[in-house]
Design an enzyme around this catalytic site. Structure first.
Site, PDB file in Angstrom:
ATOM      1  N   ASP A 192      50.345  81.757   3.890  1.00 33.38           N
ATOM      2  CA  ASP A 192      51.237  80.717   3.409  1.00 33.38           C
ATOM      3  C   ASP A 192      52.608  81.539   3.278  1.00 33.38           C
ATOM      4  OD1 ASP A 192      52.934  78.772   2.501  1.00 33.38           O
ATOM      5  OD2 ASP A 192      51.629  78.428   0.615  1.00 33.38           O
TER       6      ASP A 192
ATOM      7  N   SER B 167      54.812  73.321  -4.104  1.00 30.79           N
ATOM      8  CA  SER B 167      55.548  73.539  -2.953  1.00 30.79           C
ATOM      9  C   SER B 167      57.054  73.190  -3.432  1.00 30.79           C
ATOM     10  CB  SER B 167      55.163  72.435  -1.791  1.00 30.79           C
ATOM     11  OG  SER B 167      56.164  72.840  -0.666  1.00 30.79           O
TER      12      SER B 167
END
Length: 267
Positions: free
Chosen positions: A186, A131
């Protein structure tokens, strides 16, 4: 970023809290935990893995993607042969909105640790991030000197916030040495900061990531240690040999960056 997206981000990260319980169990049985300082505390090892956690994750290594990847490397090569190190930075949500997508504190820390690892003549370096940590990984590697970057044998990122912006590349890292793992659904991998449940599932990908890095480690060892395989590795080395706990039968031994020490059995 709209307020709704920020709220979605906060809500998504909050749903990750239940994952902490199995992580605690893994720590109890000796696995890599949420804080990893093996390189800082123990110095050079044949393999050095530097990883940047995602926003709001605890420790300096997190719990979603880093530990399972590190555990896989240790299972393959032997726990004593892999130094695992987390990147130290606050991991705040707000720094996701910077143009580079990553906290400058984390970028500086990762660059410093990569440089320090590159000073270990007998070590093979691998790196990664999750991330916001993926954004830090992009910037830290691209901002490092060429002689450091060429020592990095493999890089893996999870839920990479810079996948779209970077074209799926890290400057200086050959495409075959870089793997982005993105879960279906995602939205971060599509260039947004909207967190869905899919963004929180990467603990299941640790084995895949670890095996990818292991393959890149083998390739670097057999080709001389550089990321592209065209630069010869240093002879000698400060790490010493493997401790004997590494798995056998993983490939042929060679000279390369380990200076005569075999990653995969007798030299």
């Amino acid at each position: 970023m709209k307020v709704a997206s920020i709220l979605t981000l906060l809500a998504g990260i909050a749903t990750a809290a239940p994952v902490a319980e199995p992580v605690e169990a893994r720590q109890l049985f000796g696995g890599v935990g949420m804080t990893a300082t093996e390189f800082t505390d123990g110095g050079c090892k044949p393999i050095i893995f530097i990883f940047a956690r995602g926003s709001t994750e605890p420790g300096n290594f997190g719990f979603i993607a880093g530990p399972n990847t590190a555990d896989t490397l240790k299972e393959i090569f032997g726990a004593g042969n892999v130094a695992v190190e987390g990147v130290d930075y606050p991991a705040l949500l707000t720094t996701n909105f910077l143009p580079s997508g990553g906290d400058p504190t984390g970028v500086s820390d990762m660059k410093a640790k990569l440089q320090k690892a590159a000073n270990c003549e007998g070590s093979i370096i691998v790196a990664g991030g999750y991330s916001q940590g993926a954004a830090i990984t992009h910037e830290a590697i691209e901002g490092s000197p060429a002689q450091v970057v060429e020592r990095i044998a493999g890089v893996v990122t999870f839920g990479d916030t810079q996948k779209l912006q970077s074209g799926g590349k890290i400057k200086g890292i050959p495409p075959q040495n870089f793997k982005i793992i993105c879960a279906t659904g995602d939205l971060v991998c599509s260039g947004t900061l909207i967190i869905t449940v899919a963004h929180l599932t990467y603990s299941v990908d640790g084995e895949d990531a670890g095996n990818f890095l292991a393959d890149r480690i083998r390739a670097a060892q057999s080709s001389g240690g550089s990321s592209g395989g065209s630069t010869g590795g240093s002879t000698g080395g400060s790490t010493g040999g493997f401790d004997g706990s590494s798995s056998e039968g993983l490939g042929a031994s060679g000279g390369g960056i380990l200076g005569g020490f075999s990653l995969f059995g007798e030299k």
